[in-house]
Design a protein around this motif. Structure first.
Motif, PDB file in Angstrom:
ATOM      1  N   GLU A 154      -0.617   7.698  -3.325  1.00  0.00           N
ATOM      2  CA  GLU A 154      -0.839   6.573  -4.230  1.00  0.00           C
ATOM      3  C   GLU A 154       0.406   5.727  -4.448  1.00  0.00           C
ATOM      4  O   GLU A 154       0.316   4.527  -4.712  1.00  0.00           O
ATOM      5  CB  GLU A 154      -1.372   7.078  -5.574  1.00  0.00           C
ATOM      6  N   SER A 155       1.581   6.319  -4.352  1.00  0.00           N
ATOM      7  CA  SER A 155       2.822   5.592  -4.617  1.00  0.00           C
ATOM      8  C   SER A 155       3.357   4.876  -3.379  1.00  0.00           C
ATOM      9  O   SER A 155       4.349   4.149  -3.466  1.00  0.00           O
ATOM     10  CB  SER A 155       3.896   6.552  -5.136  1.00  0.00           C
ATOM     11  N   ALA A 156       2.703   5.055  -2.223  1.00  0.00           N
ATOM     12  CA  ALA A 156       3.190   4.475  -0.967  1.00  0.00           C
ATOM     13  C   ALA A 156       2.541   3.123  -0.709  1.00  0.00           C
ATOM     14  O   ALA A 156       1.308   2.992  -0.738  1.00  0.00           O
ATOM     15  CB  ALA A 156       2.922   5.416   0.201  1.00  0.00           C
ATOM     16  N   SER A 157       3.350   2.106  -0.424  1.00  0.00           N
ATOM     17  CA  SER A 157       2.809   0.778  -0.136  1.00  0.00           C
ATOM     18  C   SER A 157       2.278   0.683   1.288  1.00  0.00           C
ATOM     19  O   SER A 157       1.584  -0.273   1.636  1.00  0.00           O
ATOM     20  CB  SER A 157       3.876  -0.293  -0.370  1.00  0.00           C
ATOM     21  N   TYR A 158       2.617   1.682   2.120  1.00  0.00           N
ATOM     22  CA  TYR A 158       2.116   1.737   3.493  1.00  0.00           C
ATOM     23  C   TYR A 158       1.407   3.059   3.693  1.00  0.00           C
ATOM     24  O   TYR A 158       1.948   4.122   3.374  1.00  0.00           O
ATOM     25  CB  TYR A 158       3.281   1.622   4.486  1.00  0.00           C
ATOM     26  N   TRP A 159       0.171   2.994   4.200  1.00  0.00           N
ATOM     27  CA  TRP A 159      -0.575   4.208   4.508  1.00  0.00           C
ATOM     28  C   TRP A 159      -0.697   4.362   6.015  1.00  0.00           C
ATOM     29  O   TRP A 159      -1.249   3.494   6.700  1.00  0.00           O
ATOM     30  CB  TRP A 159      -1.973   4.151   3.889  1.00  0.00           C
ATOM     31  N   GLY A 160      -0.198   5.448   6.530  1.00  0.00           N
ATOM     32  CA  GLY A 160      -0.288   5.737   7.952  1.00  0.00           C
ATOM     33  C   GLY A 160       0.521   6.973   8.266  1.00  0.00           C
ATOM     34  O   GLY A 160       1.154   7.570   7.383  1.00  0.00           O
ATOM     35  N   ILE A 161       0.491   7.389   9.516  1.00  0.00           N
ATOM     36  CA  ILE A 161       1.298   8.508   9.980  1.00  0.00           C
ATOM     37  C   ILE A 161       2.190   7.974  11.093  1.00  0.00           C
ATOM     38  O   ILE A 161       1.698   7.565  12.149  1.00  0.00           O
ATOM     39  CB  ILE A 161       0.417   9.667  10.497  1.00  0.00           C
TER      40      ILE A 161
END
Length: 239
Positions: A154-161
Motif C-alpha cells: 500500500e505504501s509503494a507508488s510502483y507495483w511490480g516485481i
C-alpha cells in the motif's frame, strides 16, 4: 551568422554550454565535436563502450528470455524497447547525475536497465510463472542478483516485481514481472506522474499530490495470488 543550419539539427544547452546536435548524431558525439567538453572525453568513451556492450549482449539474452518466458506460460511485452537508445541512455545518465551527485562513470555502474524486459502473467499465474522463469534462467547459467517485490504494498507508488539478472558473461540487465493490469497502470496512468515527480523543480506539495494519485491508481490493481511468496533481496548492495 550561425555556424549550422537549424534544419540539420537542434541547439541544446548541456551543462551551461550551448551545442548543436546534428540529425542522427548522439549527444556525446555532439559534445565532443563542439570542443566545449574536452575533459569529458574519458567519460563519454565509457558511455560509448557501455552502450556497445549492451548492443552485443542483447540478442542472446532476448533469444533466451523469449524461449524461457513462453515455456513458462508468460508473454514478453514491449520488446521494441528492450534496448535503450544511445540518446535515451545519455539523458538518463545526465538526469541521474543531477539527482545523485555521482560522476558519469559511477552512474553508469549502477544502471542495469540499458537492456530491459517485461514479462506478463495473469494474477493467478504470476507467482508460479516467476518461479519457473527463475529456475530456467539458473539452468542456463544466469544469476538473479536483485529482487524487489512491491506488488500489493500500500505504501509503494510502483507495483511490480523488478529483478536484476546477470547473464553467463557477467552482463546485468533488468527483468520486470507484471500482470496486464499492473502494467497498464504503470504505463498509462502512473508513468507521466512519476516523471513529473522526479523533476528537479517540483514543489513539495505537488510531489505529495502526485504520490497520492499514484497510490490511488495502484489500488485498482488486483493483487496476484500468493505474491508475498516472492521475497525481495539484494546481492548488489555493498556492505
Amino acid at each position: 551568422m550561425k555556424k549550422y543550419d537549424e534544419a540539420e539539427g537542434v541547439w541544446r544547452t548541456v551543462g551551461g554550454r550551448r551545442i548543436f546536435i546534428k540529425n542522427g548524431q548522439s549527444l556525446s558525439e555532439a559534445m565532443i565535436e563542439s570542443g566545449k567538453f574536452a575533459k569529458k572525453d574519458k567519460s563519454s568513451s565509457a558511455l560509448e563502450q557501455g552502450y556497445e556492450t549492451a548492443r552485443a549482449m542483447e540478442p542472446t539474452i532476448t533469444a533466451d528470455l523469449s524461449e524461457i518466458v513462453e515455456e513458462s506460460g508468460g508473454e514478453l511485452t514491449g520488446l521494441e524497447f528492450r534496448l535503450k537508445t544511445k540518446e535515451s541512455l545519455e539523458r538518463k545518465v545526465l538526469s541521474d547525475m543531477k539527482l545523485t551527485g555521482l560522476s558519469k562513470e559511477e552512474t553508469l555502474n549502477y544502471l542495469y536497465d540499458v537492456v530491459r524486459y517485461t514479462s506478463l502473467f495473469n494474477s493467478d499465474s504470476l507467482v508460479p510463472g516467476y518461479q519457473r522463469i527463475v529456475e530456467k534462467l539458473r539452468e542456463k547459467g544466469y544469476n538473479i542478483l536483485r529482487v524487489k517485490n512491491t506488488m500489493g504494498k500500500e505504501s509503494a507508488s510502483y507495483w511490480g516485481i523488478n529483478t536484476v539478472v546477470e547473464n553467463p558473461k557477467g552482463y546485468r540487465f533488468e527483468l520486470q514481472f507484471h500482470t496486464p493490469q499492473s502494467f497498464q497502470v504503470k504505463q498509462e496512468l502512473n508513468h507521466s506522474l512519476y516523471e513529473e515527480q522526479r523533476s528537479s523543480n517540483v514543489s513539495r506539495q505537488r510531489f505529495k499530490e502526485l504520490e497520492e494519485q499514484m497510490l490511488s491508481n495502484n489500488r485498482m490493481i488486483k493483487v496476484p495470488t500468493n505474491v508475498s511468496d516472492i521475497k525481495s533481496f539484494d546481492k548488489l548492495k555493498k556492505g
